[in-house]
Design a protein around this motif. Sequence first.
Motif, short mmCIF file in Angstrom:
data_model
loop_
_atom_site.label_atom_id
_atom_site.label_comp_id
_atom_site.label_asym_id
_atom_site.label_seq_id
_atom_site.Cartn_x
_atom_site.Cartn_y
_atom_site.Cartn_z
N UNK A 195 0.58 -1.38 -0.08
CA UNK A 195 -0.65 0.04 0.02
C UNK A 195 1.26 0.92 -0.14
N UNK A 196 0.42 2.19 -0.87
CA UNK A 196 0.61 3.44 -0.82
C UNK A 196 1.44 4.13 0.42
N UNK A 197 2.47 4.13 0.82
CA UNK A 197 2.67 5.44 2.03
C UNK A 197 2.71 4.32 3.19
N UNK A 198 2.57 3.20 3.01
CA UNK A 198 2.96 2.00 4.39
C UNK A 198 3.56 0.62 3.82
N UNK A 199 4.31 1.02 4.04
CA UNK A 199 5.77 -0.27 3.73
C UNK A 199 4.68 -1.36 4.64
N UNK A 200 4.26 -1.81 5.20
CA UNK A 200 4.16 -2.51 6.37
C UNK A 200 2.62 -3.34 6.14
N UNK A 201 1.64 -2.81 5.08
CA UNK A 201 0.65 -3.12 4.63
C UNK A 201 0.57 -3.83 3.33
N UNK A 202 -0.37 -5.25 2.58
CA UNK A 202 -0.02 -5.29 1.21
C UNK A 202 -1.43 -5.46 1.17
N UNK A 203 -1.75 -5.41 0.34
CA UNK A 203 -2.88 -4.92 -0.96
C UNK A 203 -3.49 -6.18 -1.87
N UNK A 204 -4.27 -7.04 -1.01
CA UNK A 204 -4.30 -8.09 -1.81
C UNK A 204 -5.98 -8.63 -2.49
N UNK A 205 -5.84 -8.43 -4.05
CA UNK A 205 -6.89 -8.46 -4.08
C UNK A 205 -7.33 -10.12 -4.99
N UNK A 206 -8.04 -11.36 -4.82
CA UNK A 206 -8.40 -11.75 -5.52
C UNK A 206 -10.05 -12.63 -5.85
N UNK A 207 -9.74 -13.18 -6.92
CA UNK A 207 -11.31 -13.15 -7.19
C UNK A 207 -11.07 -15.15 -6.93
N UNK A 208 -12.23 -16.52 -6.03
CA UNK A 208 -12.48 -17.26 -6.44
C UNK A 208 -13.37 -17.25 -7.60
N UNK A 209 -13.39 -19.00 -8.07
CA UNK A 209 -13.55 -19.03 -9.65
C UNK A 209 -14.46 -20.14 -9.09
N UNK A 210 -15.87 -19.88 -9.40
CA UNK A 210 -16.17 -22.02 -8.62
C UNK A 210 -17.27 -21.76 -10.18
N UNK A 256 1.63 -7.21 7.36
CA UNK A 256 0.21 -6.81 7.62
C UNK A 256 -0.30 -7.33 6.37
N UNK A 257 -1.95 -7.60 6.16
CA UNK A 257 -2.21 -7.71 4.90
C UNK A 257 -3.74 -7.44 5.16
N UNK A 258 -4.08 -6.90 4.27
CA UNK A 258 -5.55 -6.57 3.90
C UNK A 258 -5.94 -7.48 2.65
N UNK A 259 -7.09 -8.62 2.80
CA UNK A 259 -7.27 -9.81 1.78
C UNK A 259 -8.66 -9.50 1.19
#
Length: 301
Positions: A222-237, A272-275
Amino acid sequence: MNKEYKSGFVAIIGRPNVGKSTLMNQIIGQKIAIMSDKPQTTRNKIRAVYTSEEGQIIFLDTPGVHKPKSRLGDLMNKMVEDALREVDLILFLIDASEKLGAGDEFIIEKLREVKTPVYLVINKIDKVHPEDLLPIIEQYRQLYPFAEIIPVSALQGNNVNRLMEQLLKELPEGPQFYPPDQVTDHPERFIVAELIREKVLHLTREEIPHSIAVVIEQMKTREGNENLVDIYATIYTERQTQKGILVGKQGAMMKEIGKRARQDIERLLGTKVYLNLWIKVKKDWRNQENLFKNFGFHDEE
């Protein structure tokens, strides 16, 4: 590095659910292959790298061999056959608590087609009495000329060190292919997708597992926060009803999948992760070869 440094490639093969991923994770010491009590957990050839002062072993954890029921199943079996041809040594893993079955005999027939040395690794010895091991060893000895037969408990780590010593003894002299601190050649995105898929396997009913794929749409700090990773994931079924199960009552299932996956991903990334998870229906995707690559399946490296 000493002059007799050993290195080589080792394939782990076996029926679904015999503990291939558990063994690999035990050897490497961290989670890179997903584990589940449901068959067909592993879909790609997962490369894991073990490095010591004596040598380096690159493991291929192949999909569990099974009778294919879809184009994806065909692809998974082809991965296994390819793996057997490109390695220095094969570990054929069986479950000590399961009787010899058609799947084991099918694998032995495949092994007859290659000249690579094969070790029989009898896993889950913690589930049987020691006296029961001798008849199992004798039964398999009559079916195939194994180079070595080694009983282990992948879950508890019993005898795994002996297996590693034997592998290093057997492998040829060779270079260090990967840096000593590298444990897999898969990108982090792949492992993150696998960790999410593992949580779905653990938490959902029988009809869900084989019909899901996870795609990481975006993964960045995340911009401005090196200790946070933003992850956007799609589960296909494949079906709308499956989507309903994955969402759960008032989104409860989705929240639990996200919570458990996030914990493992944070351990993997050390941050840290935002999922953010989405679910999409892609009807009958397992029979649409054009989608396999998008969903992370490859039949060649």
